[in-house]
Design a protein around this motif. Structure first.
Motif, PDB file in Angstrom:
ATOM      1  N   MET A   1     -39.770 -38.396  24.565  1.00  0.00           N
ATOM      2  CA  MET A   1     -39.773 -38.386  26.013  1.00  0.00           C
ATOM      3  C   MET A   1     -39.323 -39.727  26.582  1.00  0.00           C
ATOM      4  SD  MET A   1     -43.314 -36.334  26.345  1.00  0.00           S
ATOM      5  CE  MET A   1     -43.632 -36.604  28.058  1.00  0.00           C
ATOM      6  N   THR A   3     -36.868 -42.514  28.017  1.00  0.00           N
ATOM      7  CA  THR A   3     -35.624 -42.506  28.766  1.00  0.00           C
ATOM      8  C   THR A   3     -34.957 -43.852  28.667  1.00  0.00           C
ATOM      9  OG1 THR A   3     -36.820 -43.081  30.755  1.00  0.00           O
ATOM     10  CG2 THR A   3     -36.429 -40.743  30.373  1.00  0.00           C
ATOM     11  N   ARG A 121     -34.305 -35.517  20.223  1.00  0.00           N
ATOM     12  CA  ARG A 121     -34.318 -34.121  20.648  1.00  0.00           C
ATOM     13  C   ARG A 121     -34.314 -33.225  19.415  1.00  0.00           C
ATOM     14  NH1 ARG A 121     -30.565 -36.268  24.409  1.00  0.00           N
ATOM     15  NH2 ARG A 121     -28.771 -35.232  23.452  1.00  0.00           N
ATOM     16  N   ALA A 146     -39.860 -32.112  24.244  1.00  0.00           N
ATOM     17  CA  ALA A 146     -39.955 -32.620  25.614  1.00  0.00           C
ATOM     18  C   ALA A 146     -38.635 -33.222  26.072  1.00  0.00           C
ATOM     19  CB  ALA A 146     -41.070 -33.652  25.719  1.00  0.00           C
ATOM     20  N   ASN A 147     -37.948 -33.934  25.170  1.00  0.00           N
ATOM     21  CA  ASN A 147     -36.675 -34.545  25.555  1.00  0.00           C
ATOM     22  C   ASN A 147     -35.569 -33.521  25.770  1.00  0.00           C
ATOM     23  OD1 ASN A 147     -37.453 -37.304  25.530  1.00  0.00           O
ATOM     24  ND2 ASN A 147     -37.363 -37.313  23.308  1.00  0.00           N
ATOM     25  N   CYS A 150     -36.446 -32.730  29.352  1.00  0.00           N
ATOM     26  CA  CYS A 150     -36.393 -33.914  30.210  1.00  0.00           C
ATOM     27  C   CYS A 150     -34.996 -34.528  30.158  1.00  0.00           C
ATOM     28  CB  CYS A 150     -37.433 -34.933  29.765  1.00  0.00           C
ATOM     29  SG  CYS A 150     -39.039 -34.667  30.480  1.00  0.00           S
ATOM     30  N   ARG A 151     -34.118 -34.070  31.023  1.00  0.00           N
ATOM     31  CA  ARG A 151     -32.754 -34.578  31.076  1.00  0.00           C
ATOM     32  C   ARG A 151     -32.465 -35.043  32.505  1.00  0.00           C
ATOM     33  NH1 ARG A 151     -29.741 -32.997  26.817  1.00  0.00           N
ATOM     34  NH2 ARG A 151     -28.622 -34.921  27.348  1.00  0.00           N
ATOM     35  N   LEU A 191     -44.786 -30.137  31.358  1.00  0.00           N
ATOM     36  CA  LEU A 191     -44.165 -31.198  32.159  1.00  0.00           C
ATOM     37  C   LEU A 191     -44.469 -31.039  33.648  1.00  0.00           C
ATOM     38  CD1 LEU A 191     -40.694 -31.401  30.400  1.00  0.00           C
ATOM     39  CD2 LEU A 191     -42.751 -32.768  29.963  1.00  0.00           C
ATOM     40  N   TRP A 195     -46.103 -33.778  36.218  1.00  0.00           N
ATOM     41  CA  TRP A 195     -45.585 -34.094  37.553  1.00  0.00           C
ATOM     42  C   TRP A 195     -46.692 -34.000  38.599  1.00  0.00           C
ATOM     43  CZ3 TRP A 195     -45.424 -30.044  41.272  1.00  0.00           C
ATOM     44  CH2 TRP A 195     -44.953 -30.447  42.541  1.00  0.00           C
ATOM     45  N   TRP A 208     -40.968 -43.453  38.324  1.00  0.00           N
ATOM     46  CA  TRP A 208     -40.162 -42.259  38.054  1.00  0.00           C
ATOM     47  C   TRP A 208     -38.780 -42.364  38.691  1.00  0.00           C
ATOM     48  CZ3 TRP A 208     -44.209 -37.848  39.281  1.00  0.00           C
ATOM     49  CH2 TRP A 208     -45.202 -37.861  38.282  1.00  0.00           C
ATOM     50  N   CYS A 213     -37.231 -38.573  33.238  1.00  0.00           N
ATOM     51  CA  CYS A 213     -37.281 -37.098  33.268  1.00  0.00           C
ATOM     52  C   CYS A 213     -36.879 -36.533  34.625  1.00  0.00           C
ATOM     53  CB  CYS A 213     -38.678 -36.611  32.889  1.00  0.00           C
ATOM     54  SG  CYS A 213     -38.764 -34.834  32.510  1.00  0.00           S
ATOM     55  N   SER A 215     -34.967 -34.182  35.565  1.00  0.00           N
ATOM     56  CA  SER A 215     -34.957 -32.731  35.736  1.00  0.00           C
ATOM     57  C   SER A 215     -36.274 -32.237  36.336  1.00  0.00           C
ATOM     58  CB  SER A 215     -34.696 -32.026  34.404  1.00  0.00           C
ATOM     59  OG  SER A 215     -35.642 -32.431  33.422  1.00  0.00           O
TER      60      SER A 215
END
Length: 303
Positions: A1, A3, A121, A146-147, A150-151, A191, A195, A208, A213, A215
């Protein structure tokens, strides 16, 4: 996850650099050192129940594969892995990882391996599985996916068919080198729940905005139709990924899926990293270890 590090390196601008992290068991040379921890009381099923199911609730070694969650990313300090607090193989006495609970502290140091990679991923899981197979472990833990959701946009999420193909290839890779290793597969976290929890923290929302993440987490306070549809699309994809994990695992007699336990766990702010309000904190890692230990030592697999 995990970034892009370039975006998160700006964390000091939003005042999070002063936050205190968990104490690390790192000796300073990059090698984790085990902290004292007692192993959990045995809750193993009876020998007859274990024999009937074909599942060994007391494996003698553990190899972990996955992404930044299993590497303990952002749990101890900003923008850094902290494998000593990993839910799967860590040595931290407060987390009491799965390996420590199953093997005890001293054996866990010698009989557990962490091959997870932050940012990974599902397409990268076969390579990790090949490394895990070389250890000849009695148990392999998997937490991946999760990745894939999460794009930077919904359009970039991994297609479900590709996710399935990569997971099937991963299982084949493991079986080529470790045909009898047991596999414990964790569901992808919820996810949307992350949030809804993290958005209550103003600092978290500012972090954030740096690119975590997108998306799911972009425009965290936007409750308009487009934003709601975007988040629902990510949620649907995560649910689909978990169905793939369940289905593929069910076809392997030595595999046990968590029944959606991680997806269903209701993380609170205490279980989220104070640096990104997204990855598990040390407390969150401990909760993941508890879930895994409970399901692995159960007489029957989760429903």
């Amino acid at each position: 996850m995990r970034t892009a590090g370039a975006a998160l390196s700006a964390l000091s601008l939003v005042g999070v650099a002063a936050l205190a992290g968990c104490s690390s068991g790192d000796s300073g040379d990059g090698v984790s050192r085990n902290a004292p921890a007692a192993s959990s009381p045995s809750v193993s099923p009876s020998p007859s129940a274990s024999a009937a199911s074909g599942w060994n609730p007391n494996p003698g070694s553990v190899a972990a594969v996955g992404d930044s969650i299993t590497r303990g990313f952002d749990a101890c300090s900003v923008l850094a892995d902290c494998p000593e607090v990993s839910w799967a193989t860590g040595s931290d006495s407060l987390v009491r990882s799965l390996a420590v609970r199953l093997l005890g502290t001293s054996k866990a140091a010698d009989r557990s391996w962490n091959h997870a990679v932050s940012g990974a991923r599902m397409v990268q899981l076969p390579e990790q599985m090949a490394l895990a197979a070389k250890e000849r472990p009695e148990l392999v833990t998997v937490m991946m996916g999760a990745n894939d959701a999460c794009r930077d946009s919904v359009r970039l999420m991994t297609p479900v068919a590709d996710f399935r193909a990569s997971f099937e290839a991963s299982m084949r890779q493991l079986r080529a080198g470790a045909p009898k290793a047991q596999v414990y597969v964790s569901s992808v976290p919820d996810l949307k729940r992350l949030w809804s929890t993290g958005r209550l923290n103003e600092t978290g929302k500012k972090i954030w905005e740096l690119g975590i993440c997108q998306s799911m987490l972009a425009d965290a306070d936007d409750l308009g139709p487009a934003a709601v549809a975007r988040r629902d699309a990510v949620q649907d994809r995560v649910v689909a990924y978990n169905e793939v994990l369940r289905d593929v695992c069910a076809k392997d007699r030595h595999c046990r899926y968590d029944g959606g336990a991680v997806f269903g766990f209701r993380f609170t702010g205490a279980q989220l990293s104070q640096w990104d309000w997204f990855h598990p904190s040390r407390d969150g890692q401990a909760r993941l270890a508890e879930i895994a230990y409970r399901n692995i030592t159960a007489a029957e697999p989760p429903a």
